[in-house]
Design an enzyme around this catalytic site. Structure first.
Site, PDB file in Angstrom:
ATOM      1  CE  LYS A 170      46.733  41.311  49.938  1.00 33.21           C
ATOM      2  NZ  LYS A 170      46.941  41.629  48.523  1.00 33.21           N
ATOM      3  CG  ASP A 206      40.375  42.160  49.085  1.00 26.43           C
ATOM      4  OD1 ASP A 206      40.215  42.788  48.024  1.00 26.43           O
ATOM      5  OD2 ASP A 206      40.959  41.066  49.143  1.00 26.43           O
ATOM      6  NE  ARG A 234      42.047  35.453  40.786  1.00 25.82           N
ATOM      7  CZ  ARG A 234      43.028  35.947  40.054  1.00 25.82           C
ATOM      8  NH1 ARG A 234      43.575  35.243  39.071  1.00 25.82           N
ATOM      9  NH2 ARG A 234      43.496  37.156  40.287  1.00 25.82           N
TER      10      ARG A 234
END
Length: 426
Positions: free
Chosen positions: A204, A215, A278
């Site tokens: 990032k 997060d 995920r």
């Protein structure tokens, strides 16, 4: 301590026409009349806090449960501990306000903590301590740490977290108020616990990384949701799975082109190391399916696409079960935690294709391509036994603000906690 009362009448005078707040003596009046009164009350509380008020006493008529909670949401702040005395209402509602505040305050504390303080093992420790403080011996826990994850087949959590010197953890908490070790599990909660997300090799930019302590908001939200449900009288067995890791860069970090083989046989090609949430949730969802719980709920700060779709005032909801999706939205309205359903069909599973595996972990496009939030939810659906359970995915677009605004201070909001608790109590 400033005394705060309510008025449904607009203000016209020295404090400005249609002012949210007017002052007299040692008190202030919130003028909540007009559209969206709860939002106006929250904005007024935020205005008071911004003017240096750190202790408030709610008094007079009109302070319903919902209005008092709206005030709390605006009054709570990131750096200062505020004092708040609730107005006199029904004793049961007072207990509910205190329980909800305890859960929300815990979420704020753990999510807003710096990543040097809130790392995977610490997050697991805090979650167990919080739930044991509520339910005592009805709570037990098991941790799988570091290379033990790989030995037991939890490839996603291990892969994402192995680049950090602080090991990844899968925590399973068993809340079993029945005392019967063979009691069925009524529901299973799964939370994304990425305590810091650099993006890995898909790194990032600094502006996007600076708030990535948030997060692990999904892990905090499901933990607090369970705690709040217990305080409201939950008497069924529920299990909680937190998949905790730091997503960092190192010589042994996972990388683009890696192929992960999960316990359920699904193979995943890594095309974006910043689509890591995920990958850890997949482990938790497989574990939840193994428990045969009829209801599985996962929560995560999963995609920027969800924020683009619903903004920062709503959480996004996904499910292949339309009835459950509708119920979740209805309950979000009931507890004043806005949430909105986004599309999810089985065919979304084909939107992250791979030449080398069953699926890629994202589309090879910025932000995961069109429908990125739906594609991420579809990825998760590959790891849930949806033939034998009802599954809800919450993409927590509203659980954290990078900076303060007219209604919220910077940091965690706690939105989603009461929605999850309400689903458990159903």
């Amino acid at each position: 301590m400033l005394n705060i009362s309510l008025s449904s009448q607009p203000h016209s005078g020295v404090w400005g026409d249609n002012a949210l707040v007017s002052y007299s003596g040692d008190g202030a009046v919130i003028h909540y009349g007009g559209d969206y009164p709860l939002r106006r009350i929250q904005q007024a509380a935020r205005q008071l806090q911004g003017q240096g008020v750190t202790a408030a006493n709610l008094e007079g008529k009109g302070w319903s449960y919902e209005r008092q909670w709206a005030f709390y949401c605006g009054f709570a702040t990131t750096k200062t501990t505020v004092q708040l005395s609730w107005a006199s209402i029904d004793e049961d509602e007072l207990e509910l306000l205190n329980a909800r505040r305890r859960s929300a305050d815990w979420v704020r504390r753990v999510v807003n903590a710096g990543p040097q303080e809130m790392y995977p093992e610490k997050l697991a420790e805090e979650a167990v301590a919080f739930l044991k403080g509520i339910a005592g011996d009805a709570v037990s826990a098991q941790r799988i740490v570091g290379d033990e994850l790989l030995e037991q087949g939890w490839i996603g959590t291990h892969s994402v977290g192995r680049g950090s010197v602080r090991p990844p953890v899968m925590l399973t908490v068993d809340y079993n108020p029945t005392g019967d070790p063979d009691a069925p599990v009524a529901a299973c909660l799964v939370g994304k616990g990425i305590t810091f997300d650099s993006g890995g090799y898909s790194i990032k930019a600094s502006a996007g990384m600076v708030t990535m302590k948030c997060d692990m908001g999904g892990a905090a939200t499901v933990t607090a949701g369970l705690g709040y449900a217990i305080e409201q009288g939950l008497r069924q067995r529920v299990k909680l799975i937190l998949c905790c890791a730091e997503n960092l860069i190192a010589g042994n970090a996972y990388k683009l082109g890696d192929i992960l083989t999960y316990k359920n046989g699904q193979t995943v090609e890594i095309v974006n190391t910043d689509a890591e949430g995920r990958l850890v949730l997949a482990d938790g969802l497989i574990a939840a399916s193994e428990m045969k719980a009829p209801l599985v709920i996962d929560a995560a700060t999963l995609t920027g696409a969800a924020m683009v779709a619903v903004g920062a005032d709503y959480n996004a909801l996904f499910s292949l079960d339309r009835e459950l999706l509708s119920k979740a939205q209805q309950l979000s309205d009931l507890v004043n935690e806005p949430a909105w359903p986004l599309p999810l069909e089985k065919w979304h599973q084909g939107h992250c294709p791979s030449h080398y595996a069953d699926t890629a972990n994202s589309a090879v496009q910025k932000g995961g391509g069109f429908g990125g939030a739906s594609n991420a939810a579809a990825f998760l659906s590959r790891f849930v036994d949806t033939d034998n359970c009802r599954w809800l995915h919450m993409d927590l677009a509203a659980c954290f603000h990078d900076s303060g605004n007219a209604r919220w201070s910077a940091g965690a909001t706690g939105l989603g906690v009461a929605n999850i608790a309400a689903l458990l109590l159903q």
